[in-house]
Design a protein around this motif. Structure first.
Motif, PDB file in Angstrom:
ATOM      1  N   SER A  63       0.828  -1.206   0.000  1.00  9.25           N
ATOM      2  CA  SER A  63       0.000   0.000   0.000  1.00  9.25           C
ATOM      3  C   SER A  63       0.862   1.257   0.000  1.00  9.25           C
ATOM      4  CB  SER A  63      -0.919   0.006   1.230  1.00  9.25           C
ATOM      5  OG  SER A  63      -1.854  -1.054   1.171  1.00  9.25           O
ATOM      6  N   ALA A  64       2.042   1.158   0.616  1.00  4.76           N
ATOM      7  CA  ALA A  64       2.967   2.289   0.658  1.00  4.76           C
ATOM      8  C   ALA A  64       3.952   2.274  -0.511  1.00  4.76           C
ATOM      9  CB  ALA A  64       3.735   2.275   1.972  1.00  4.76           C
ATOM     10  N   ARG A  65       3.751   1.343  -1.444  1.00  2.57           N
ATOM     11  CA  ARG A  65       4.640   1.203  -2.605  1.00  2.57           C
ATOM     12  C   ARG A  65       6.066   0.906  -2.189  1.00  2.57           C
ATOM     13  NH1 ARG A  65       2.700   0.581  -7.916  1.00  2.57           N
ATOM     14  NH2 ARG A  65       0.586   1.401  -7.928  1.00  2.57           N
ATOM     15  N   ASP A  66       6.226   0.123  -1.135  1.00  2.00           N
ATOM     16  CA  ASP A  66       7.540  -0.287  -0.667  1.00  2.00           C
ATOM     17  C   ASP A  66       7.813  -1.707  -1.160  1.00  2.00           C
ATOM     18  OD1 ASP A  66       9.698   0.742   1.235  1.00  2.00           O
ATOM     19  OD2 ASP A  66       9.390  -1.280   1.991  1.00  2.00           O
ATOM     20  N   ASP A  67       9.054  -2.135  -1.080  1.00  2.00           N
ATOM     21  CA  ASP A  67       9.447  -3.455  -1.567  1.00  2.00           C
ATOM     22  C   ASP A  67       8.949  -4.543  -0.617  1.00  2.00           C
ATOM     23  OD1 ASP A  67      10.641  -5.627  -2.774  1.00  2.00           O
ATOM     24  OD2 ASP A  67      12.640  -5.199  -1.973  1.00  2.00           O
ATOM     25  N   ALA A  68       8.078  -5.412  -1.114  1.00  2.00           N
ATOM     26  CA  ALA A  68       7.545  -6.519  -0.312  1.00  2.00           C
ATOM     27  C   ALA A  68       7.939  -7.869  -0.915  1.00  2.00           C
ATOM     28  CB  ALA A  68       6.024  -6.422  -0.216  1.00  2.00           C
ATOM     29  N   SER A  69       8.997  -7.888  -1.708  1.00  2.00           N
ATOM     30  CA  SER A  69       9.370  -9.125  -2.412  1.00  2.00           C
ATOM     31  C   SER A  69       9.731 -10.251  -1.448  1.00  2.00           C
ATOM     32  CB  SER A  69      10.527  -8.859  -3.374  1.00  2.00           C
ATOM     33  OG  SER A  69      11.639  -8.285  -2.680  1.00  2.00           O
ATOM     34  N   GLN A  70      10.380  -9.922  -0.331  1.00  2.00           N
ATOM     35  CA  GLN A  70      10.731 -10.967   0.632  1.00  2.00           C
ATOM     36  C   GLN A  70       9.490 -11.585   1.254  1.00  2.00           C
ATOM     37  OE1 GLN A  70      13.510  -9.492   3.538  1.00  2.00           O
ATOM     38  NE2 GLN A  70      15.237  -9.498   2.104  1.00  2.00           N
ATOM     39  N   GLU A  71       8.529 -10.745   1.602  1.00  2.00           N
ATOM     40  CA  GLU A  71       7.290 -11.255   2.183  1.00  2.00           C
ATOM     41  C   GLU A  71       6.512 -12.093   1.175  1.00  2.00           C
ATOM     42  OE1 GLU A  71       8.764  -8.103   4.671  1.00  2.00           O
ATOM     43  OE2 GLU A  71       8.342  -8.115   2.522  1.00  2.00           O
ATOM     44  N   ILE A  72       6.480 -11.667  -0.073  1.00  2.00           N
ATOM     45  CA  ILE A  72       5.757 -12.418  -1.097  1.00  2.00           C
ATOM     46  C   ILE A  72       6.402 -13.786  -1.308  1.00  2.00           C
ATOM     47  CG2 ILE A  72       5.125 -12.479  -3.541  1.00  2.00           C
ATOM     48  CD1 ILE A  72       3.485 -10.519  -1.830  1.00  2.00           C
ATOM     49  N   SER A  73       7.713 -13.823  -1.386  1.00  2.00           N
ATOM     50  CA  SER A  73       8.409 -15.103  -1.547  1.00  2.00           C
ATOM     51  C   SER A  73       8.135 -16.025  -0.362  1.00  2.00           C
ATOM     52  CB  SER A  73       9.914 -14.870  -1.683  1.00  2.00           C
ATOM     53  OG  SER A  73      10.206 -14.133  -2.840  1.00  2.00           O
ATOM     54  N   ARG A  74       8.124 -15.464   0.835  1.00  2.00           N
ATOM     55  CA  ARG A  74       7.861 -16.272   2.020  1.00  2.00           C
ATOM     56  C   ARG A  74       6.437 -16.831   1.993  1.00  2.00           C
ATOM     57  NH1 ARG A  74       9.321 -19.926   4.958  1.00  2.00           N
ATOM     58  NH2 ARG A  74       9.123 -19.809   7.212  1.00  2.00           N
ATOM     59  N   LEU A  75       5.477 -16.016   1.595  1.00  2.00           N
ATOM     60  CA  LEU A  75       4.085 -16.475   1.528  1.00  2.00           C
ATOM     61  C   LEU A  75       3.921 -17.604   0.515  1.00  2.00           C
ATOM     62  CD1 LEU A  75       2.188 -13.068   1.701  1.00  2.00           C
ATOM     63  CD2 LEU A  75       2.279 -14.833   3.465  1.00  2.00           C
ATOM     64  N   LEU A  76       4.614 -17.510  -0.601  1.00  2.00           N
ATOM     65  CA  LEU A  76       4.516 -18.563  -1.616  1.00  2.00           C
ATOM     66  C   LEU A  76       5.025 -19.895  -1.080  1.00  2.00           C
ATOM     67  CD1 LEU A  76       5.655 -16.608  -4.815  1.00  2.00           C
ATOM     68  CD2 LEU A  76       3.350 -17.411  -4.275  1.00  2.00           C
ATOM     69  N   SER A  77       5.932 -19.853  -0.136  1.00  2.00           N
ATOM     70  CA  SER A  77       6.492 -21.097   0.412  1.00  2.00           C
ATOM     71  C   SER A  77       5.658 -21.681   1.543  1.00  2.00           C
ATOM     72  CB  SER A  77       7.918 -20.840   0.924  1.00  2.00           C
ATOM     73  OG  SER A  77       7.902 -20.048   2.108  1.00  2.00           O
ATOM     74  N   LEU A  78       4.662 -20.956   2.033  1.00  2.00           N
ATOM     75  CA  LEU A  78       3.922 -21.379   3.220  1.00  2.00           C
ATOM     76  C   LEU A  78       2.524 -21.916   2.922  1.00  2.00           C
ATOM     77  CD1 LEU A  78       4.864 -18.491   5.693  1.00  2.00           C
ATOM     78  CD2 LEU A  78       5.669 -20.868   5.755  1.00  2.00           C
ATOM     79  N   GLY A  79       2.147 -22.000   1.655  1.00  2.00           N
ATOM     80  CA  GLY A  79       0.826 -22.495   1.306  1.00  2.00           C
ATOM     81  C   GLY A  79       0.691 -23.992   1.580  1.00  2.00           C
ATOM     82  N   HIS A  80      -0.520 -24.417   1.951  1.00  2.00           N
ATOM     83  CA  HIS A  80      -0.833 -25.825   2.166  1.00  2.00           C
ATOM     84  C   HIS A  80      -1.718 -26.308   1.013  1.00  2.00           C
ATOM     85  CE1 HIS A  80       0.619 -25.967   6.352  1.00  2.00           C
ATOM     86  NE2 HIS A  80       0.172 -24.713   6.430  1.00  2.00           N
ATOM     87  N   ARG A  81      -1.326 -27.416   0.406  1.00  2.00           N
ATOM     88  CA  ARG A  81      -2.111 -27.963  -0.694  1.00  2.00           C
ATOM     89  C   ARG A  81      -3.227 -28.849  -0.160  1.00  2.00           C
ATOM     90  NH1 ARG A  81       0.078 -28.098  -5.939  1.00  2.00           N
ATOM     91  NH2 ARG A  81       1.958 -26.819  -6.150  1.00  2.00           N
ATOM     92  N   GLU A  82      -4.390 -28.728  -0.773  1.00  3.25           N
ATOM     93  CA  GLU A  82      -5.537 -29.564  -0.433  1.00  3.25           C
ATOM     94  C   GLU A  82      -6.267 -29.895  -1.734  1.00  3.25           C
ATOM     95  OE1 GLU A  82      -8.269 -29.155   3.262  1.00  3.25           O
ATOM     96  OE2 GLU A  82      -9.314 -28.122   1.625  1.00  3.25           O
ATOM     97  N   GLY A  83      -5.953 -31.067  -2.292  1.00  5.55           N
ATOM     98  CA  GLY A  83      -6.506 -31.410  -3.598  1.00  5.55           C
ATOM     99  C   GLY A  83      -6.028 -30.442  -4.651  1.00  5.55           C
ATOM    100  N   GLU A  84      -6.970 -29.821  -5.353  1.00  4.43           N
ATOM    101  CA  GLU A  84      -6.608 -28.850  -6.393  1.00  4.43           C
ATOM    102  C   GLU A  84      -6.602 -27.419  -5.862  1.00  4.43           C
ATOM    103  OE1 GLU A  84      -9.507 -29.119  -9.478  1.00  4.43           O
ATOM    104  OE2 GLU A  84     -11.201 -29.144  -8.093  1.00  4.43           O
ATOM    105  N   THR A  85      -6.686 -27.259  -4.555  1.00 10.38           N
ATOM    106  CA  THR A  85      -6.701 -25.935  -3.945  1.00 10.38           C
ATOM    107  C   THR A  85      -5.496 -25.752  -3.031  1.00 10.38           C
ATOM    108  OG1 THR A  85      -7.921 -26.504  -1.921  1.00 10.38           O
ATOM    109  CG2 THR A  85      -9.225 -26.114  -3.917  1.00 10.38           C
ATOM    110  N   SER A  86      -5.310 -24.519  -2.573  1.00 13.23           N
ATOM    111  CA  SER A  86      -4.281 -24.200  -1.575  1.00 13.23           C
ATOM    112  C   SER A  86      -4.854 -23.220  -0.573  1.00 13.23           C
ATOM    113  CB  SER A  86      -3.045 -23.574  -2.227  1.00 13.23           C
ATOM    114  OG  SER A  86      -2.358 -24.515  -3.027  1.00 13.23           O
ATOM    115  N   TYR A  87      -4.390 -23.313   0.670  1.00  9.66           N
ATOM    116  CA  TYR A  87      -4.809 -22.372   1.699  1.00  9.66           C
ATOM    117  C   TYR A  87      -3.612 -22.014   2.569  1.00  9.66           C
ATOM    118  CZ  TYR A  87      -4.797 -26.375   4.915  1.00  9.66           C
ATOM    119  OH  TYR A  87      -4.413 -27.462   5.663  1.00  9.66           O
ATOM    120  N   TRP A  88      -3.786 -20.955   3.363  1.00 14.07           N
ATOM    121  CA  TRP A  88      -2.758 -20.503   4.301  1.00 14.07           C
ATOM    122  C   TRP A  88      -3.381 -20.437   5.690  1.00 14.07           C
ATOM    123  CZ3 TRP A  88      -2.843 -19.498  -0.737  1.00 14.07           C
ATOM    124  CH2 TRP A  88      -1.629 -19.499  -1.457  1.00 14.07           C
ATOM    125  N   ASP A  89      -2.679 -20.965   6.670  1.00 11.87           N
ATOM    126  CA  ASP A  89      -3.202 -21.041   8.033  1.00 11.87           C
ATOM    127  C   ASP A  89      -2.679 -19.889   8.882  1.00 11.87           C
ATOM    128  OD1 ASP A  89      -5.100 -22.639   9.263  1.00 11.87           O
ATOM    129  OD2 ASP A  89      -3.947 -24.456   8.907  1.00 11.87           O
TER     130      ASP A  89
END
Length: 374
Positions: free
Chosen positions: A204-230
């Motif tokens: 929202s502040a137009r700051d670099d969030a690339s580290q957070e985005i990469s971390r979020l991509l690694s934390l997803g849980h797969r459930e069939g053909e879907t994914s969720y985050w806890d």
């Protein structure tokens, strides 16, 4: 069976559906009208055709605004129940709602300035905000996600202010201090909920969030053909368990979608968006919302974000419903924005007592939810 021809139809469906949820506190009062606000924003940004929902949405905004004023406390902040002391999360939520609603209804600018000023005065640390316990002691465990929530609210508020408004530089500096706070302080970088809020604040502040985005991509849980985050603790408005999972997944997807809009795109990110969106769409309740008011608002905000960059589909594919392999109702399934509301099909004439298989064929990008009694 309820057929949603496009993502917009989920918003129109939720305008009435969320009114079935309780709305006794300030958060629920705001959230009950948020689908209406999102609808009006969509109607304006995408030049949707006039609809009977437009006036109903404005009516709900007026009702929520009038009721919200009862929760305003001396000093400008808002309390959760309309008595006691103002609280940071609900005050930030009120600022966001009032600022955005003022585009469609008349909102007292002094109310907006009051809550903004109160929030800016509450910083407990250089750049950070923390909650207090009943004894007035700061709770350091809340600092990361609460600061992120406040920074995002203030950054969004800045987007609606004129460049030379009074005290605008104070708000800008508060946002800058909040962003700096994340790099200078220790916080849990394994909790998707916290990381998503920090990412949203930075984006929202137009700051670099690339580290957070990469971390979020690694934390997803797969459930069939879907994914969720806890999530690992209650949400900022006390969501937990299954609804907390929905809320967290929606926030993560919103951050991913904004990152994509701002140029941080990849096949992995697109894959996560597709799988996560399917998880949200598969988990609506029978009222057409997502179990709690806050989860519903977060999901709808995310679905609208996903509409950006999607080309309108002017084709009119059909969807045939098959019951136990036999042809049932035929429904149009256009994803054209001119089809604004869900369609429904009564399957009872095709059902005898016992178990049945219902299959949907065709429909392009449409998707459906089925609810069965008995």
């Amino acid at each position: 069976l309820i057929l949603y021809p496009n993502l917009i139809a989920h918003v129109s469906d939720a305008i009435e559906g969320i009114m079935e949820r309780p709305y006794g506190c300030a958060e629920q009062t705001i959230s009950s009208a948020y689908p209406s606000l999102l609808w009006l924003q969509l109607q304006k940004s995408r030049a949707l055709p006039p609809s009977a929902l437009d006036e109903r949405a404005r009516h709900y905004l007026h009702l929520a605004y009038a009721k919200l004023l009862r929760y305003r406390e001396p000093g400008g902040g808002f309390s959760l129940w309309g008595h006691g002391w103002p609280q940071l999360p609900v005050s930030a939520y009120a600022l966001r709602f009032l600022t955005e609603a003022s585009e469609f209804i008349e909102v007292d600018p002094d109310v907006v300035a009051g809550v903004r000023g109160w929030l800016l005065q509450q910083a407990a640390l250089p750049g950070g905000w923390m909650e207090k316990d009943s004894n007035g002691k700061y709770l350091e465990s809340s600092s990361s996600y609460l600061t992120a929530y406040l920074v995002e609210a203030l950054a969004r508020d800045l987007q609606h202010r004129a460049p030379r408004e009074k005290d605008i530089e104070v708000e800008r500096q508060a946002v800058r201090n909040g962003i700096a706070y994340f790099s200078k302080n220790v916080w849990d970088r394994s909790d998707p909920y916290d990381i998503a809020l920090v990412a949203l604040a930075k984006l929202s502040a137009r700051d670099d969030a690339s580290q957070e985005i990469s971390r979020l991509l690694s934390l997803g849980h797969r459930e069939g053909e879907t994914s969720y985050w806890d999530l690992y603790h209650n949400t900022i408005f006390y969501g937990w368990g299954y609804t907390g999972r929905l809320e967290t997944t929606a926030l993560v997807l919103d951050a991913l979608a904004i990152a994509k809009q701002q140029g941080q795109s990849s096949a992995e990110l697109d894959h996560a968006l597709n799988r996560g969106t399917l998880f949200l769409l598969k988990n609506k309740d029978q009222y057409g919302v997502w179990y709690s008011t806050q989860a519903t608002v977060d999901v709808l905000q995310t679905l609208i974000r996903l509409l950006d960059g999607v080309s309108p589909d002017t084709s009119h594919p059909e969807m045939r419903i098959y019951v136990d392999g036999k042809p049932g109702p035929l429904l149009p399934a256009s994803s054209d924005a001119r089809q604004l509301t869900p369609q429904s099909a009564d399957l009872t004439p095709f059902l005898a007592p016992g178990k049945h298989t219902v299959e949907l064929r065709g429909g392009g990008s449409a998707h459906a939810s089925a609810y069965v009694n008995g």
